[in-house]
Design a protein around this motif. Structure first.
Motif, PDB file in Angstrom:
ATOM      1  N   ALA A  12       0.421  -1.168   0.291  1.00 30.23           N
ATOM      2  CA  ALA A  12      -0.191  -0.232  -0.144  1.00 30.23           C
ATOM      3  C   ALA A  12       1.030   1.083   0.238  1.00 30.23           C
ATOM      4  O   ALA A  12       0.660   2.421  -0.901  1.00 30.23           O
ATOM      5  CB  ALA A  12      -0.937  -0.157   1.423  1.00 30.23           C
ATOM      6  N   ALA A  13       1.856   0.791   0.618  1.00 34.01           N
ATOM      7  CA  ALA A  13       2.736   2.194   0.862  1.00 34.01           C
ATOM      8  C   ALA A  13       4.302   1.928  -0.517  1.00 34.01           C
ATOM      9  O   ALA A  13       4.447   1.303  -0.455  1.00 34.01           O
ATOM     10  CB  ALA A  13       3.173   2.600   2.281  1.00 34.01           C
ATOM     11  N   ASP A  16       7.929   0.735   1.256  1.00 35.75           N
ATOM     12  CA  ASP A  16       7.576  -0.555   1.552  1.00 35.75           C
ATOM     13  C   ASP A  16       7.819  -2.000   0.274  1.00 35.75           C
ATOM     14  O   ASP A  16       8.126  -1.189  -0.467  1.00 35.75           O
ATOM     15  CB  ASP A  16       6.105  -1.240   1.973  1.00 35.75           C
ATOM     16  CG  ASP A  16       5.747  -0.678   3.737  1.00 35.75           C
ATOM     17  OD1 ASP A  16       6.600   0.416   4.208  1.00 35.75           O
ATOM     18  OD2 ASP A  16       4.684  -0.642   3.798  1.00 35.75           O
ATOM     19  N   GLU A  17       8.261  -2.193   0.916  1.00 37.78           N
ATOM     20  CA  GLU A  17       8.998  -4.094   0.502  1.00 37.78           C
ATOM     21  C   GLU A  17       7.579  -4.658  -0.789  1.00 37.78           C
ATOM     22  O   GLU A  17       6.689  -4.597   0.291  1.00 37.78           O
ATOM     23  CB  GLU A  17       9.655  -4.863   0.592  1.00 37.78           C
ATOM     24  CG  GLU A  17      11.429  -3.870   1.208  1.00 37.78           C
ATOM     25  CD  GLU A  17      11.686  -3.596  -0.061  1.00 37.78           C
ATOM     26  OE1 GLU A  17      11.875  -4.757  -0.803  1.00 37.78           O
ATOM     27  OE2 GLU A  17      12.325  -2.978  -0.506  1.00 37.78           O
ATOM     28  N   PRO A  18       7.149  -5.287  -1.774  1.00 34.95           N
ATOM     29  CA  PRO A  18       6.608  -5.950  -2.412  1.00 34.95           C
ATOM     30  C   PRO A  18       6.427  -7.195  -1.111  1.00 34.95           C
ATOM     31  O   PRO A  18       7.654  -7.880  -0.457  1.00 34.95           O
ATOM     32  CB  PRO A  18       6.947  -6.085  -3.925  1.00 34.95           C
ATOM     33  CG  PRO A  18       8.767  -6.174  -3.424  1.00 34.95           C
ATOM     34  CD  PRO A  18       8.720  -4.838  -3.014  1.00 34.95           C
ATOM     35  N   ASP A  19       5.092  -7.658  -1.148  1.00 34.02           N
ATOM     36  CA  ASP A  19       4.646  -9.107  -0.082  1.00 34.02           C
ATOM     37  C   ASP A  19       5.375  -9.649  -1.470  1.00 34.02           C
ATOM     38  O   ASP A  19       4.972 -10.266  -2.378  1.00 34.02           O
ATOM     39  CB  ASP A  19       3.695  -9.369   0.174  1.00 34.02           C
ATOM     40  CG  ASP A  19       3.461  -8.261   1.362  1.00 34.02           C
ATOM     41  OD1 ASP A  19       4.314  -8.301   2.222  1.00 34.02           O
ATOM     42  OD2 ASP A  19       2.371  -7.603   1.428  1.00 34.02           O
TER      43      ASP A  19
END
Length: 71
Positions: A12-13, A16-19
């Motif tokens: 979402a942000a 942040d790193e991807p999941d």
């Protein structure tokens, strides 16, 4: 035919790193995925459900979790 692939989900942000998720695809969806990867499709839409299995590790006492497929 059961293709295995890795899926990155944008967070979402933007900072942040991807999941990352390891996927195993069965049935007609496997045939569609095979055709898509043969032409290197840049985007893939996935519709489905998501379940996160949670437990306490018996040896360390730490909380653990893992995504599991929904039946």
């Amino acid at each position: 035919m059961v293709p295995n692939l890795t899926l990155a989900v944008n967070p979402a942000a933007a900072t942040d790193e991807p999941d990352w998720f390891n996927l195993e695809i069965w049935g007609k969806q496997a045939q569609v995925a095979r055709r898509l990867w043969c032409v290197k499709a840049p985007l893939l839409g996935i519709i489905g459900s998501f379940k996160l299995d949670r437990w306490t590790d018996r040896s360390s006492g730490e909380e653990r979790s893992k995504p599991v497929g929904a039946g």
